[in-house]
Design a protein around this motif. Structure first.
Motif, PDB file in Angstrom:
ATOM      1  N   LEU A 117       1.076  -1.578  -0.361  1.00  6.57           N
ATOM      2  CA  LEU A 117       0.264  -0.024   0.043  1.00  6.57           C
ATOM      3  C   LEU A 117       1.012   1.063   0.247  1.00  6.57           C
ATOM      4  O   LEU A 117       1.462   0.899   0.410  1.00  6.57           O
ATOM      5  CB  LEU A 117      -0.928   0.004   0.793  1.00  6.57           C
ATOM      6  N   ASP A 118       0.132   2.379  -0.819  1.00  3.53           N
ATOM      7  CA  ASP A 118       0.960   3.592  -0.011  1.00  3.53           C
ATOM      8  C   ASP A 118       1.195   3.885   1.167  1.00  3.53           C
ATOM      9  O   ASP A 118       0.806   4.017   2.034  1.00  3.53           O
ATOM     10  CB  ASP A 118       0.162   4.422  -1.141  1.00  3.53           C
ATOM     11  N   GLU A 119       2.413   4.361   1.201  1.00  4.05           N
ATOM     12  CA  GLU A 119       2.967   4.979   2.993  1.00  4.05           C
ATOM     13  C   GLU A 119       1.615   5.383   3.198  1.00  4.05           C
ATOM     14  O   GLU A 119       0.882   5.641   4.273  1.00  4.05           O
ATOM     15  CB  GLU A 119       3.528   5.023   2.806  1.00  4.05           C
ATOM     16  N   GLY A 120       1.488   6.579   2.361  1.00  2.00           N
ATOM     17  CA  GLY A 120      -0.108   7.234   2.841  1.00  2.00           C
ATOM     18  C   GLY A 120      -1.417   6.622   3.261  1.00  2.00           C
ATOM     19  O   GLY A 120      -1.498   7.478   4.675  1.00  2.00           O
ATOM     20  N   MET A 121      -1.510   6.069   2.867  1.00  2.00           N
ATOM     21  CA  MET A 121      -2.656   4.880   3.083  1.00  2.00           C
ATOM     22  C   MET A 121      -2.599   4.591   4.126  1.00  2.00           C
ATOM     23  O   MET A 121      -3.733   3.794   5.128  1.00  2.00           O
ATOM     24  CB  MET A 121      -2.942   4.122   1.507  1.00  2.00           C
ATOM     25  N   LYS A 122      -1.711   3.774   4.420  1.00  2.00           N
ATOM     26  CA  LYS A 122      -0.932   2.639   5.599  1.00  2.00           C
ATOM     27  C   LYS A 122      -1.404   3.911   7.055  1.00  2.00           C
ATOM     28  O   LYS A 122      -1.630   3.255   8.008  1.00  2.00           O
ATOM     29  CB  LYS A 122       0.676   2.834   5.284  1.00  2.00           C
ATOM     30  N   HIS A 123      -1.228   4.743   7.013  1.00  2.00           N
ATOM     31  CA  HIS A 123      -1.092   6.024   8.106  1.00  2.00           C
ATOM     32  C   HIS A 123      -2.671   6.566   8.178  1.00  2.00           C
ATOM     33  O   HIS A 123      -3.441   6.500   9.090  1.00  2.00           O
ATOM     34  CB  HIS A 123      -0.928   6.961   7.890  1.00  2.00           C
ATOM     35  N   GLN A 124      -3.809   5.834   6.955  1.00  2.00           N
ATOM     36  CA  GLN A 124      -4.818   6.282   7.157  1.00  2.00           C
ATOM     37  C   GLN A 124      -5.540   5.039   7.852  1.00  2.00           C
ATOM     38  O   GLN A 124      -6.629   5.817   9.132  1.00  2.00           O
ATOM     39  CB  GLN A 124      -5.835   6.154   6.178  1.00  2.00           C
ATOM     40  N   PHE A 125      -5.010   4.322   7.918  1.00  3.66           N
ATOM     41  CA  PHE A 125      -5.557   3.061   9.121  1.00  3.66           C
ATOM     42  C   PHE A 125      -5.606   3.841  10.830  1.00  3.66           C
ATOM     43  O   PHE A 125      -6.540   3.540  11.416  1.00  3.66           O
ATOM     44  CB  PHE A 125      -5.099   1.680   8.999  1.00  3.66           C
ATOM     45  N   GLU A 126      -4.582   4.892  11.136  1.00  2.00           N
ATOM     46  CA  GLU A 126      -4.301   4.829  12.189  1.00  2.00           C
ATOM     47  C   GLU A 126      -5.774   5.667  13.075  1.00  2.00           C
ATOM     48  O   GLU A 126      -6.073   5.998  14.120  1.00  2.00           O
ATOM     49  CB  GLU A 126      -3.259   6.018  12.756  1.00  2.00           C
ATOM     50  N   GLY A 127      -6.485   6.017  11.892  1.00  2.00           N
ATOM     51  CA  GLY A 127      -7.534   7.277  12.323  1.00  2.00           C
ATOM     52  C   GLY A 127      -9.538   6.863  12.245  1.00  2.00           C
ATOM     53  O   GLY A 127     -10.000   7.532  12.968  1.00  2.00           O
ATOM     54  N   PHE A 128      -8.727   4.972  12.455  1.00  2.52           N
ATOM     55  CA  PHE A 128     -10.113   4.839  13.107  1.00  2.52           C
ATOM     56  C   PHE A 128      -9.891   3.991  14.055  1.00  2.52           C
ATOM     57  O   PHE A 128      -8.531   3.587  15.048  1.00  2.52           O
ATOM     58  CB  PHE A 128     -10.172   3.413  12.603  1.00  2.52           C
ATOM     59  N   PRO A 129     -11.007   4.251  15.225  1.00  2.37           N
ATOM     60  CA  PRO A 129     -11.064   3.376  16.467  1.00  2.37           C
ATOM     61  C   PRO A 129     -10.702   2.125  16.719  1.00  2.37           C
ATOM     62  O   PRO A 129     -10.559   1.839  15.715  1.00  2.37           O
ATOM     63  CB  PRO A 129     -12.372   3.663  17.185  1.00  2.37           C
ATOM     64  N   ARG A 130      -9.930   1.254  17.642  1.00  5.58           N
ATOM     65  CA  ARG A 130      -9.007   0.568  17.277  1.00  5.58           C
ATOM     66  C   ARG A 130     -10.224  -0.978  16.829  1.00  5.58           C
ATOM     67  O   ARG A 130     -10.479  -2.094  16.724  1.00  5.58           O
ATOM     68  CB  ARG A 130      -9.014  -0.208  19.160  1.00  5.58           C
ATOM     69  N   ALA A 131     -11.939  -0.247  17.909  1.00  6.55           N
ATOM     70  CA  ALA A 131     -13.137  -1.607  17.635  1.00  6.55           C
ATOM     71  C   ALA A 131     -13.959  -1.043  16.798  1.00  6.55           C
ATOM     72  O   ALA A 131     -14.158  -1.250  16.257  1.00  6.55           O
ATOM     73  CB  ALA A 131     -14.062  -0.225  18.838  1.00  6.55           C
ATOM     74  N   ALA A 132     -13.433  -0.098  15.434  1.00  6.46           N
ATOM     75  CA  ALA A 132     -14.028   0.010  14.319  1.00  6.46           C
ATOM     76  C   ALA A 132     -14.391  -1.687  13.259  1.00  6.46           C
ATOM     77  O   ALA A 132     -13.202  -1.968  13.620  1.00  6.46           O
ATOM     78  CB  ALA A 132     -13.357   0.547  13.548  1.00  6.46           C
ATOM     79  N   PRO A 133     -15.242  -1.079  12.559  1.00  4.18           N
ATOM     80  CA  PRO A 133     -15.913  -2.850  12.572  1.00  4.18           C
ATOM     81  C   PRO A 133     -14.980  -3.174  10.785  1.00  4.18           C
ATOM     82  O   PRO A 133     -14.620  -2.240  10.375  1.00  4.18           O
ATOM     83  CB  PRO A 133     -16.960  -3.238  12.341  1.00  4.18           C
ATOM     84  N   PRO A 134     -14.063  -4.394  10.692  1.00  2.00           N
ATOM     85  CA  PRO A 134     -13.260  -4.400   9.748  1.00  2.00           C
ATOM     86  C   PRO A 134     -13.823  -4.388   8.487  1.00  2.00           C
ATOM     87  O   PRO A 134     -13.128  -3.782   7.256  1.00  2.00           O
ATOM     88  CB  PRO A 134     -12.764  -5.471  10.231  1.00  2.00           C
ATOM     89  N   MET A 135     -15.193  -4.290   8.215  1.00  2.00           N
ATOM     90  CA  MET A 135     -16.073  -3.720   6.820  1.00  2.00           C
ATOM     91  C   MET A 135     -16.070  -3.039   6.835  1.00  2.00           C
ATOM     92  O   MET A 135     -15.831  -2.140   5.664  1.00  2.00           O
ATOM     93  CB  MET A 135     -17.219  -4.832   6.569  1.00  2.00           C
ATOM     94  N   ALA A 136     -15.820  -1.975   7.709  1.00  2.00           N
ATOM     95  CA  ALA A 136     -16.181  -0.689   7.230  1.00  2.00           C
ATOM     96  C   ALA A 136     -14.874   0.067   6.992  1.00  2.00           C
ATOM     97  O   ALA A 136     -14.745   0.401   6.442  1.00  2.00           O
ATOM     98  CB  ALA A 136     -16.554   0.196   8.715  1.00  2.00           C
ATOM     99  N   ILE A 137     -13.904  -0.633   8.102  1.00  3.37           N
ATOM    100  CA  ILE A 137     -12.203   0.088   7.569  1.00  3.37           C
ATOM    101  C   ILE A 137     -12.364  -0.692   5.721  1.00  3.37           C
ATOM    102  O   ILE A 137     -11.733  -0.080   5.221  1.00  3.37           O
ATOM    103  CB  ILE A 137     -11.149  -1.021   8.428  1.00  3.37           C
ATOM    104  N   LEU A 138     -12.517  -1.801   5.531  1.00  5.09           N
ATOM    105  CA  LEU A 138     -12.188  -2.438   4.020  1.00  5.09           C
ATOM    106  C   LEU A 138     -13.054  -1.680   3.216  1.00  5.09           C
ATOM    107  O   LEU A 138     -12.145  -1.074   2.166  1.00  5.09           O
ATOM    108  CB  LEU A 138     -12.682  -3.815   4.671  1.00  5.09           C
TER     109      LEU A 138
END
Ligand code: CMC
Length: 434
Positions: A117-138
């Motif tokens: 993944l683009d490194e910039g994209m990788k950092h976007q994961f940090e914005g999600f709460p830990r408990a975020a449903p993985p389907m929402a992140i996907l």
């Protein structure tokens, strides 16, 4: 293309007779072509849930729900039980033919090249709460690919499309694994170019910086088969969603992100999570299998026997048969004598001999055994539907492309029967009574 049948359908309406052509698909499925129904008669059809509506012609997957037949590009699903890899099946669905050795080598190489993944994209994961449903992140991150690859919004030709498809099929597993790592607060593990599709996904899921995950052959084979069995299923809810979004001209990434959202629901892909919840409830002693089935039959209870029933199959879902057999074989080998398997078997036994389920032709579907298998290979429950999405992605892509080529510029736009207020006038706020 379907063939025009010599038969005609006659509609008698308000004393007038109208003729409509009948078309026939390559497996003999027949449809009344009502393309000019409204123009001729002033009427539309009403079919909530689309149980009787063919939304398109498609050459990708054939299902005979009465007989329990499923074929990808003509090949029966049972023939995928042993040798092919998921990526071979992905190619088959998307391109329409089995890959030659050199095509397969190029496709595999693309999947390796595009897995980062683009490194910039990788950092976007940090914005999600830990408990975020993985389907929402996907869904969000697949949509984000549109931001990182604007050059792939307009796909001019097949070569460009193949590159976009390979990127998406490759990156979805990286996104899925990172969503899981984020939920656990674990460091992201980069894809390993030496690994093939399935072991690479499991490596990103389960390796640690200090210890490489070693994928047992039977785990690899089981996940490979699970992905293959989910790879396409003609006009299901998520695939129809992808086609509908794509019909507006939306790009491949945006269209597939919408497919993830549709898949998430408990009546569709989310059922694999609900099956496990149901089995746990029974295992924990909250309810017996007999009581659960009784509740599932009670229309006031809102409970359904999860993993049972299907809009199209009125017979055994062939995928459920294959998964049930492999669960039986694999679980003892993984030394996971899972009590949930016995509960599932008991539920199946009760339901299959109960008149309620027999009369309604409700059989186990693909979700009934997939969760038990995924659990046995160490996939956490909240990732089950994500695995379904990884498997279904080649189907979504194949349908998006098929539609793009065959129905270009024809937006999907159903009509409705309006049942609201008839004409009335706006009343200013100060004249309205409470
Ligand atoms: N448990 C109890 N009753 C059921 C079930 C079930 N699992 N499924 C259907 N019925 C009953 C339903 O209540 C209705 O009864 P009646 O005729 O008395 O009103 C009849 O069977 C027909 O059901 P329907 O909801 O009209 O059928 P459908 O084609 O609209 O729904 C379904 C198909 C898959 C949504 C439904 O069978 C269901 O909710 N199953 C449980 C959820 C599930 O396992 N979903 C995964 C589907 S397969 C993978 C995928 O597509 O993602």
């Amino acid at each position: 293309m379907s063939a025009v049948s010599p038969d005609q359908a006659t509609l008698i309406l308000g004393g007038n007779e109208y003729q409509f052509p009948v078309t026939e698909g390559s497996e003999g499925e027949r449809a009344i072509d009502i393309g000019d129904l409204r123009a001729k008669t002033g009427h539309i059809t009403l079919d909530p849930g689309y149980g009787n509506t063919g939304s398109c012609e498609s050459a990708i997957t054939f299902i005979d729900g009465e007989q329990g037949i499923l074929r990808y590009r003509g090949i029966p699903i049972e023939q995928f039980a042993s040798s092919p890899t998921f990526t071979e099946v992905a190619w088959l669905l998307i391109s329409g033919k089995l890959p030659t050795p050199s095509e397969y080598a190029v496709f595999s190489e693309d999947l390796t090249r595009y897995s980062f993944l683009d490194e910039g994209m990788k950092h976007q994961f940090e914005g999600f709460p830990r408990a975020a449903p993985p389907m929402a992140i996907l869904s969000a991150m697949i949509n984000s690919l549109s931001c990182f690859h604007p050059e792939l919004h307009e796909l001019e030709d097949e070569t460009q499309f193949n590159h976009a498809a390979a990127r998406l099929i490759s990156k979805i597993r990286t996104i899925a694994a990172y969503a899981f790592r984020h939920s656990r607060g674990l460091p992201y593990i980069y894809p390993d170019p030496a690994l093939r599709y399935v072991p690479n996904f499991l490596h990103m899921m389960f390796s640690q910086p200090y210890r490489q995950y070693v994928c047992p052959q039977m785990v690899r084979d089981a996940l490979n088969l699970i992905l293959i069995l989910h790879a396409d299923h003609e006009q299901n809810c998520s695939t129809s969603t992808v086609r509908m979004v794509g019909s507006s001209g939306a790009n491949l990434f945006a269209s597939c992100a919408s497919g993830v959202c549709a898949l998430w629901g408990p009546l569709h892909g989310g059922a694999n999570v609900e099956v496990l919840n149901m089995l746990h409830q029974i295992h924990d002693g909250n309810i017996t299998p007999e009581e659960y089935v009784r509740l599932a039959k009670d229309k006031d209870s809102k409970v359904r026997l999860m993993g049972f029933g299907h809009r199209v199959y009125k017979n055994f879902d062939p995928r459920a048969k294959m998964l049930g057999a492999i669960a039986e074989k694999l679980l003892p080998q993984l030394s996971a004598n899972d009590p949930l398997l016995n509960i599932a078997r008991r539920l199946e036994e009760i339901a299959l001999s109960d008149p309620y389920f027999i009369e309604r032709k409700l059989y186990p579907n693909v979700d009934f055994y997939s969760g038990i298998l995924l659990r046995a290979i160490g996939i956490p429950t909240n990732m089950f539907t994500v695995i379904f999405a990884i498997g279904r992605l080649p189907g979504w892509i194949a349908h998006w492309w098929e539609q793009n080529r065959t129905m270009a510029n024809k937006i999907a736009r159903p009509r409705q029967i309006y049942t609201g207020e008839t004409h009335r006038d706006y009343i200013p706020m100060d004249q309205r009574s409470e």
